[in-house]
Design an enzyme around this catalytic site. Sequence first.
Site, PDB file in Angstrom:
ATOM      1  N   ASP A   1      14.739 107.137  67.089  1.00  0.00           N
ATOM      2  CA  ASP A   1      15.482 108.217  67.757  1.00  0.00           C
ATOM      3  C   ASP A   1      14.952 108.592  69.110  1.00  0.00           C
ATOM      4  OD1 ASP A   1      17.868 110.076  67.874  1.00  0.00           O
ATOM      5  OD2 ASP A   1      16.819 111.342  66.504  1.00  0.00           O
TER       6      ASP A   1
ATOM      7  N   ARG B   1      18.470 108.119  74.316  1.00  0.00           N
ATOM      8  CA  ARG B   1      18.876 109.041  75.512  1.00  0.00           C
ATOM      9  C   ARG B   1      18.037 109.889  75.999  1.00  0.00           C
ATOM     10  NH1 ARG B   1      24.749 109.776  72.871  1.00  0.00           N
ATOM     11  NH2 ARG B   1      23.596 110.881  71.453  1.00  0.00           N
TER      12      ARG B   1
ATOM     13  N   HIS C   1      18.765 102.913  75.707  1.00  0.00           N
ATOM     14  CA  HIS C   1      18.747 102.033  74.696  1.00  0.00           C
ATOM     15  C   HIS C   1      18.227 100.595  75.005  1.00  0.00           C
ATOM     16  CE1 HIS C   1      21.336 104.718  72.648  1.00  0.00           C
ATOM     17  NE2 HIS C   1      22.257 104.714  73.433  1.00  0.00           N
TER      18      HIS C   1
ATOM     19  N   ASN D   1      27.268 106.682  64.010  1.00  0.00           N
ATOM     20  CA  ASN D   1      27.244 106.194  65.660  1.00  0.00           C
ATOM     21  C   ASN D   1      28.353 105.555  65.856  1.00  0.00           C
ATOM     22  OD1 ASN D   1      23.640 105.295  65.197  1.00  0.00           O
ATOM     23  ND2 ASN D   1      24.383 107.291  65.779  1.00  0.00           N
TER      24      ASN D   1
ATOM     25  N   ARG E   1      10.155 108.974  61.497  1.00  0.00           N
ATOM     26  CA  ARG E   1      11.421 109.276  62.465  1.00  0.00           C
ATOM     27  C   ARG E   1      10.568 109.665  64.001  1.00  0.00           C
ATOM     28  NH1 ARG E   1      17.155 111.986  61.466  1.00  0.00           N
ATOM     29  NH2 ARG E   1      17.920 111.645  63.656  1.00  0.00           N
TER      30      ARG E   1
ATOM     31  N   GLU F   1       6.378 108.858  51.680  1.00  0.00           N
ATOM     32  CA  GLU F   1       5.936 109.811  52.486  1.00  0.00           C
ATOM     33  C   GLU F   1       6.774 109.743  53.807  1.00  0.00           C
ATOM     34  OE1 GLU F   1       3.344 111.766  51.881  1.00  0.00           O
ATOM     35  OE2 GLU F   1       2.638 110.871  49.974  1.00  0.00           O
TER      36      GLU F   1
HETATM   37  C1  FPP Z   1      18.743 106.529  69.069  1.00  0.00           C
HETATM   38  O1  FPP Z   1      18.719 107.269  70.064  1.00  0.00           O
HETATM   39  C2  FPP Z   1      19.496 105.282  69.116  1.00  0.00           C
HETATM   40  C3  FPP Z   1      20.255 104.938  68.390  1.00  0.00           C
HETATM   41  C4  FPP Z   1      21.158 105.721  67.473  1.00  0.00           C
HETATM   42  C5  FPP Z   1      21.145 103.706  68.765  1.00  0.00           C
HETATM   43  C6  FPP Z   1      20.675 102.174  68.773  1.00  0.00           C
HETATM   44  C7  FPP Z   1      19.162 102.014  68.672  1.00  0.00           C
HETATM   45  C8  FPP Z   1      18.429 101.209  69.624  1.00  0.00           C
HETATM   46  C9  FPP Z   1      19.165 100.902  70.897  1.00  0.00           C
HETATM   47  C10 FPP Z   1      16.923 100.913  69.256  1.00  0.00           C
HETATM   48  C11 FPP Z   1      16.801  99.642  69.378  1.00  0.00           C
HETATM   49  C12 FPP Z   1      17.676  98.735  68.621  1.00  0.00           C
HETATM   50  C13 FPP Z   1      18.248  97.532  69.060  1.00  0.00           C
HETATM   51  C14 FPP Z   1      18.082  96.392  68.377  1.00  0.00           C
HETATM   52  C15 FPP Z   1      19.233  97.706  69.845  1.00  0.00           C
HETATM   53  P1  FPP Z   1      19.886 108.351  70.673  1.00  0.00           P
HETATM   54  O2  FPP Z   1      20.929 107.489  71.319  1.00  0.00           O
HETATM   55  O3  FPP Z   1      20.361 108.868  69.276  1.00  0.00           O
HETATM   56  O4  FPP Z   1      19.192 109.082  71.677  1.00  0.00           O
HETATM   57  P2  FPP Z   1      19.009 110.836  71.739  1.00  0.00           P
HETATM   58  O5  FPP Z   1      18.800 111.306  70.151  1.00  0.00           O
HETATM   59  O6  FPP Z   1      18.044 111.001  72.572  1.00  0.00           O
HETATM   60  O7  FPP Z   1      20.585 111.205  71.850  1.00  0.00           O
END
Ligand code: FPP
Length: 259
Positions: free
Chosen positions: A37, A40, A55, A86, A208, A227
């Site tokens: 997480d 962004r 991302h 998402n 996390r 855990e």
């Molecule tokens: C979390 O950050 C990211 C996601 C929910 C989307 C996708 C995950 C990735 C890009 C990690 C790598 C995986 C691959 C293979 C693509 P967020 O967008 O929720 O950020 P924020 O919490 O700062 O808004």
Amino acid sequence: MGLPRLLTDTAYATYETQLEKEVLEGEIPQHIAIIMDGNRRYAREVLNTEPMEGHKLGKEKLDEVVHWCLDLKIHHLTVYAFSTENFNRDPSEVDYIMELLEQALYEFGDDTEVHDNKVSIKVIGDRDLLPENVLKAAEYAEEKTKDYTNFTFNVAIAYGGRQDITNALRSIAQKVVDGEIDIDDINEEMISSCISTSETPDPDLILRTSGEIRISNFLLWQMAYSELYFTDVYWPGFRYIDLLRAIRTYQQRTRRYGV
Ligand code: FPP
């Protein structure tokens, strides 16, 4: 490089080596699950750039973390790459993440270390929600690694823990309807064997990033005894030292509470 930076880097490297040594002397968790997480926020707050860059860096970080886990002999890794919720994000962001996922799955399917270490890749989640290109990439990575049993790498896409439990219950109910089993036969082991991660032991440690202290519908059935470890670092900024710290905390807790 200036002297202060050189000194910090040297101190950091020394600390990392020491911590790694300490961690390797303890019990290494068999299964780590990660909620990645903060992509962004990392882009906006740390790099002062547009969120999609976060991302992209998040995808690169995942590649690094997979290799750290292999080196540490963590046999099972499950990552939350995309939740069912998402999909409610802006369509252009969803498309971009799907593109990254497609690339990542092809790259993992071709990764030399994945093959050398015999890592079995599995995509968990609702495949009906996946765009055709991501589904194909998932099938590619799974097919190329299907005979491996040394390590497992589960990538949760369009995943939700409640949906996972619901699907397991549906398949069990179907067996009752078909007369294959009795209601009294239903037990925890049976539910575990019908859940998406049935070939993987339950996670020892769920981690996390980004400071949020929530599970967000991840591995709800499987986390009964896990855990939990939360760190403030945003996912793209996650370092080897952060992984080592999480494992050390796990080791300290299991030493204290273990039987
Ligand atoms: C979390 O950050 C990211 C996601 C929910 C989307 C996708 C995950 C990735 C890009 C990690 C790598 C995986 C691959 C293979 C693509 P967020 O967008 O929720 O950020 P924020 O919490 O700062 O808004």
